[in-house]
Design a protein around this motif. Structure first.
Motif, PDB file in Angstrom:
ATOM      1  N   PRO B  25       0.808  -1.218   0.000  1.00  0.00           N
ATOM      2  CA  PRO B  25       0.000   0.000   0.000  1.00  0.00           C
ATOM      3  C   PRO B  25       0.845   1.274   0.000  1.00  0.00           C
ATOM      4  CG  PRO B  25       0.011  -1.001   2.182  1.00  0.00           C
ATOM      5  CD  PRO B  25       0.739  -1.945   1.278  1.00  0.00           C
ATOM      6  N   SER B  27       0.493   5.300   1.228  1.00  0.00           N
ATOM      7  CA  SER B  27      -0.334   6.171   2.074  1.00  0.00           C
ATOM      8  C   SER B  27      -0.757   7.425   1.319  1.00  0.00           C
ATOM      9  CB  SER B  27       0.442   6.578   3.319  1.00  0.00           C
ATOM     10  OG  SER B  27       1.492   7.451   2.961  1.00  0.00           O
ATOM     11  N   GLU B  43      -7.659  12.644   0.409  1.00  0.00           N
ATOM     12  CA  GLU B  43      -8.321  11.655   1.269  1.00  0.00           C
ATOM     13  C   GLU B  43      -9.754  11.412   0.784  1.00  0.00           C
ATOM     14  OE1 GLU B  43      -8.321  12.703   5.397  1.00  0.00           O
ATOM     15  OE2 GLU B  43      -6.139  12.679   5.509  1.00  0.00           O
ATOM     16  N   MET B  46      -9.756   9.537  -2.581  1.00  0.00           N
ATOM     17  CA  MET B  46      -9.427   8.118  -2.468  1.00  0.00           C
ATOM     18  C   MET B  46     -10.621   7.337  -1.926  1.00  0.00           C
ATOM     19  SD  MET B  46      -6.484   8.174  -3.744  1.00  0.00           S
ATOM     20  CE  MET B  46      -6.173   6.407  -3.674  1.00  0.00           C
ATOM     21  N   LYS B  50     -12.535   4.240  -3.575  1.00  0.00           N
ATOM     22  CA  LYS B  50     -12.704   2.961  -2.876  1.00  0.00           C
ATOM     23  C   LYS B  50     -14.140   2.469  -3.054  1.00  0.00           C
ATOM     24  CE  LYS B  50     -12.709   0.870   1.679  1.00  0.00           C
ATOM     25  NZ  LYS B  50     -12.695   1.129   3.140  1.00  0.00           N
ATOM     26  N   VAL B  55      -9.919   1.139  -5.957  1.00  0.00           N
ATOM     27  CA  VAL B  55      -8.802   0.967  -5.022  1.00  0.00           C
ATOM     28  C   VAL B  55      -9.326   0.295  -3.757  1.00  0.00           C
ATOM     29  CG1 VAL B  55      -7.629   3.030  -5.893  1.00  0.00           C
ATOM     30  CG2 VAL B  55      -9.144   3.218  -3.906  1.00  0.00           C
ATOM     31  N   SER B  57      -8.366  -0.142   0.596  1.00  0.00           N
ATOM     32  CA  SER B  57      -7.556   0.480   1.643  1.00  0.00           C
ATOM     33  C   SER B  57      -7.013  -0.564   2.603  1.00  0.00           C
ATOM     34  CB  SER B  57      -8.404   1.496   2.409  1.00  0.00           C
ATOM     35  OG  SER B  57      -9.445   0.838   3.076  1.00  0.00           O
ATOM     36  N   TYR B  65      -3.275   2.795   0.367  1.00  0.00           N
ATOM     37  CA  TYR B  65      -4.168   2.318  -0.683  1.00  0.00           C
ATOM     38  C   TYR B  65      -3.417   1.456  -1.696  1.00  0.00           C
ATOM     39  CZ  TYR B  65      -7.967   5.340   0.889  1.00  0.00           C
ATOM     40  OH  TYR B  65      -8.959   5.912   1.613  1.00  0.00           O
TER      41      TYR B  65
END
Lengths: 154, 154
Positions: B25, B27, B43, B46, B50, B55, B57, B65
């Motif tokens: 992953p 960050s 943030e 992402m 998700k 992606v 986490s 990720y």
DNA sequence: GTAATATACGACTAAACGAATCGTACATAA
DNA sequence: TTATGTACGATTCGTTTAGTCGTATATTAC
């Protein structure tokens, strides 16, 4: 990826003027009515197009607007660029509104958007009021054709 | 005709994840630093990606990720459409955001924008993270090539 | 256990932009 | 002289963009 309503309205009015080319001025009232555009808003737009030299005004009663150039010499691209400014999907691939980006040397997707811009640019700059005026309206199915052929549409 | 910064930032992050595919992953801190994107903003982005399933986490320390699908199976078009919604230059030629317009039966320029949409759509939908990742960066001259060949640029 | 480093999630905000609207001055033909 | 035009600047108002902030929760290294 959208054009503004200003561009839309401007094009509507221009095509009405093409229809009346060499047949006297058309008032904003009439242009607004026929194209379903707010009249006071269209006034502004016509004024901008006058400054651009695309249309000329005839003042007073019986006045209005006429096309100031031949329909062959005005392109849709010019209109879009004037009212919407940037046509590039991203500023780092714009000729007229280029802005440097820290990621340029390593950017992976810049070329793709450059291709999109080039295609759009070519299409819009090669379309004159005259050439477009000759075309046929779009049939409803055509809008969804991409989806049917496997594309995702948009 | 512009894409939002969200789309831009999302793509930047995705290509970093392609680079680290199957290597643990990354960050948000690192993604933000490497791509010059505000961290708190990324943030949010992402998180949206998700939900979309692009992606996954990994929580906790050493978390971050990873790409949840192969780079071949995510297209740039999907990302653009998610973050920017409409890709059509005008709503009356949109598949997913179609809106009727009173001028459709007589509209002169609808076909042109339909062509623009179709071209953009095809390019963006056929571009996968994998195919774009392989490409070479754009040379500076290329951005201005259109102008030199007679086009007006944009 | 606890401190450090992560993601998760909702709420909030400031500035810019889009899409008009309004008031009023000036022009001209009937 | 009035009805019908354009000219031009100012203002408004809702939406979108591009973030920021606070806080809760998860995981691992020590």
């Amino acid at each position: 990826m959208k054009i503004s309503r200003k561009t839309d309205y401007a094009l509507r009015a221009l095509f009405t003027l093409v229809e009346h080319y060499h047949r006297g001025p058309v008032s904003v009232r009439e242009l607004a009515r026929r194209n379903d555009v707010p009249k006071r808003f269209l006034e502004q737009i016509m004024l901008e197009m006058k400054v651009k030299g695309w249309v000329a005004s005839v003042m007073g009663k019986q006045g209005g607007y006429v096309l100031a150039k031949s329909p062959e010499s005005i392109t849709v691209g010019q209109v879009v660029r004037h009212f919407d400014g940037v046509m590039s999907p991203i500023a780092c691939v714009s000729v007229h509104h280029y802005q440097p980006c820290s990621q340029e040397p390593i950017c992976r997707f810049r070329r793709l958007f450059l291709d999109v811009r080039n295609h759009a640019s070519r299409l819009l700059e090669s379309a004159t009021l005259a050439s477009i005026y000759q075309g046929k309206p779009v049939r409803p199915e055509e809008v969804f054709a991409l989806e049917l052929t496997g594309g995702a549409g948009i």
